[in-house]
Design an enzyme around this catalytic site. Structure first.
Site, PDB file in Angstrom:
ATOM      1  N   ASP A   1      43.658  40.144  46.570  1.00 11.37           N
ATOM      2  CA  ASP A   1      42.275  39.950  46.060  1.00 11.37           C
ATOM      3  C   ASP A   1      42.054  39.006  44.803  1.00 11.37           C
ATOM      4  OD1 ASP A   1      39.800  40.051  46.588  1.00 11.37           O
ATOM      5  OD2 ASP A   1      39.325  42.034  45.276  1.00 11.37           O
TER       6      ASP A   1
ATOM      7  N   HIS B   1      42.079  30.025  47.997  1.00 12.55           N
ATOM      8  CA  HIS B   1      42.791  30.681  49.248  1.00 12.55           C
ATOM      9  C   HIS B   1      44.107  29.813  49.370  1.00 12.55           C
ATOM     10  CE1 HIS B   1      39.455  33.339  49.879  1.00 12.55           C
ATOM     11  NE2 HIS B   1      38.613  32.741  50.372  1.00 12.55           N
TER      12      HIS B   1
ATOM     13  N   LEU C   1      63.492  41.983  57.029  1.00 12.04           N
ATOM     14  CA  LEU C   1      62.248  42.420  56.771  1.00 12.04           C
ATOM     15  C   LEU C   1      61.169  42.207  57.822  1.00 12.04           C
ATOM     16  CD1 LEU C   1      60.037  43.143  54.067  1.00 12.04           C
ATOM     17  CD2 LEU C   1      59.457  40.739  54.095  1.00 12.04           C
TER      18      LEU C   1
HETATM   19  C1  IPE Z   1      39.688  42.926  50.683  1.00 11.18           C
HETATM   20  O1  IPE Z   1      39.192  42.062  49.596  1.00 11.18           O
HETATM   21  C2  IPE Z   1      40.316  42.238  51.607  1.00 11.18           C
HETATM   22  C3  IPE Z   1      41.254  41.046  51.699  1.00 11.18           C
HETATM   23  C4  IPE Z   1      42.032  41.069  50.551  1.00 11.18           C
HETATM   24  C5  IPE Z   1      41.664  40.364  52.726  1.00 11.18           C
HETATM   25  P1  IPE Z   1      37.647  41.972  49.582  1.00 11.18           P
HETATM   26  O2  IPE Z   1      37.259  40.991  48.545  1.00 11.18           O
HETATM   27  O3  IPE Z   1      37.133  41.658  51.151  1.00 11.18           O
HETATM   28  O4  IPE Z   1      37.012  43.113  49.301  1.00 11.18           O
HETATM   29  P2  IPE Z   1      35.772  43.950  48.477  1.00 11.18           P
HETATM   30  O5  IPE Z   1      34.726  43.083  49.380  1.00 11.18           O
HETATM   31  O6  IPE Z   1      35.814  43.179  47.194  1.00 11.18           O
HETATM   32  O7  IPE Z   1      35.860  45.357  48.694  1.00 11.18           O
HETATM   33  C1  IPE Z   2      40.800  37.796  48.844  1.00 10.34           C
HETATM   34  O1  IPE Z   2      40.384  36.888  47.580  1.00 10.34           O
HETATM   35  C2  IPE Z   2      41.100  36.783  50.124  1.00 10.34           C
HETATM   36  C3  IPE Z   2      40.156  37.509  51.175  1.00 10.34           C
HETATM   37  C4  IPE Z   2      39.401  38.273  51.134  1.00 10.34           C
HETATM   38  C5  IPE Z   2      40.205  36.442  52.404  1.00 10.34           C
HETATM   39  P1  IPE Z   2      38.668  36.949  47.598  1.00 10.34           P
HETATM   40  O2  IPE Z   2      38.200  35.677  48.612  1.00 10.34           O
HETATM   41  O3  IPE Z   2      38.110  38.214  48.136  1.00 10.34           O
HETATM   42  O4  IPE Z   2      38.453  36.694  46.030  1.00 10.34           O
HETATM   43  P2  IPE Z   2      37.478  36.977  45.204  1.00 10.34           P
HETATM   44  O5  IPE Z   2      37.448  38.586  45.014  1.00 10.34           O
HETATM   45  O6  IPE Z   2      35.907  36.938  45.826  1.00 10.34           O
HETATM   46  O7  IPE Z   2      37.646  36.787  43.803  1.00 10.34           O
HETATM   47 MG    MG Z   3      37.580  39.803  47.016  1.00 11.58          MG
END
Ligand code: IPE
Ligand code: IPE
Ligand code: MG
Length: 225
Positions: free
Chosen positions: A12, A29, A124
């Site tokens: 995240d 990303h 793995l």
């Molecule tokens: C969790 O992150 C999902 C992934 C890392 C794929 P999110 O950014 O979607 O989670 P929330 O919305 O902060 O809980």
């Molecule tokens: C996690 O990073 C990746 C996905 C959920 C695809 P985020 O896109 O949630 O990044 P933040 O949390 O908004 O910074």
């Molecule tokens: Mg996020």
């Protein structure tokens, strides 16, 4: 000392990483994909790690703007193409968890292709969570067992899940302390590690530090030591 046989990571913070640099969220990303590849290679070369499950796209991530979702789908297809080589070079078996039936035909084919071509690798297991939500996974498992007569046992439900191995070490980057619908059943006794590092800044060095801390935790599983 504990062995981190199954490591699960909630990757995240990509969007915030990009915003902090005045860039569009999707740039985060792109960098995040590079970090994921490094972590896969690191785990492939760590003899204790049997399985690495990476949370790439949740069942709730469809709520994001169309442009971001479309970008993520394209990025995923590109990742899968490049990942095949990385997997074969490192003896990594690839598998997707989550309900991939919702994806485009070409994306589904790309996923199946990497799964098939790495099926004989016995190092793995890289498990990639795509359109994955633990609640959806449990519901699908229960529904698939409905036709069976009698009570559902632990083994029956566990084996009907997408991900069948309990998580030892669960890591979330990006500073939030929640599970966001990730591996709820499998993480019943996982050790949870949360780091403020945003995923694009995460390094194998930090992963190594977390593993070292994890090794020394007293895991009791409800018993006494
Ligand atoms: C969790 O992150 C999902 C992934 C890392 C794929 P999110 O950014 O979607 O989670 P929330 O919305 O902060 O809980
Ligand atoms: C996690 O990073 C990746 C996905 C959920 C695809 P985020 O896109 O949630 O990044 P933040 O949390 O908004 O910074
Ligand atoms: Mg996020």
């Amino acid at each position: 000392m504990n062995k981190a046989k199954h490591i699960a990571i909630i990757m995240d913070g990509n969007g915030r990483w990009a915003k902090q640099r005045g860039k569009k969220r999707v740039r985060g990303h792109e960098v995040g994909v590079k970090v994921a590849k490094e972590v896969v290679t690191y785990c492939a070369n760590n003899e204790n790690v049997e399985r690495l499950t990476l949370y790439a796209f949740s069942t709730e991530n469809w709520k994001r703007p169309r442009l971001e979702v479309d970008f993520l789908m394209k990025l995923l297809e590109k990742y899968l193409k490049e990942e095949l080589q990385v997997c074969l070079e490192n003896n990594v078996k690839f598998e997707a968890i989550g309900d991939i039936s919702i994806f485009s035909k070409s994306l589904q084919e790309a996923i199946l292709r990497v799964e098939e071509e790495t099926a004989k690798c016995d190092g793995l297991v890289q498990s990639l969570a795509l359109n994955y939500g633990a609640q959806d996974e449990i519901l699908r498992a229960v529904n698939s067992l409905k036709k069976d007569a009698g009570n559902i046992t632990f083994e029956m439900l566990n084996n009907a899940l997408d991900s069948k191995q309990n998580v030892d070490l669960l890591i979330r980057t990006g500073g939030d302390k929640r599970l966001s619908n990730f591996l709820l059943w499998q993480s019943a006794y996982a050790e949870l590690f949360f780091t403020d590092t945003l995923w694009p800044d995460f390094t194998c060095k930090e992963l190594e530090k977390i593993i070292q801390k994890f090794k020394k935790v007293e895991r009791r599983f409800g018993g006494l030591k």
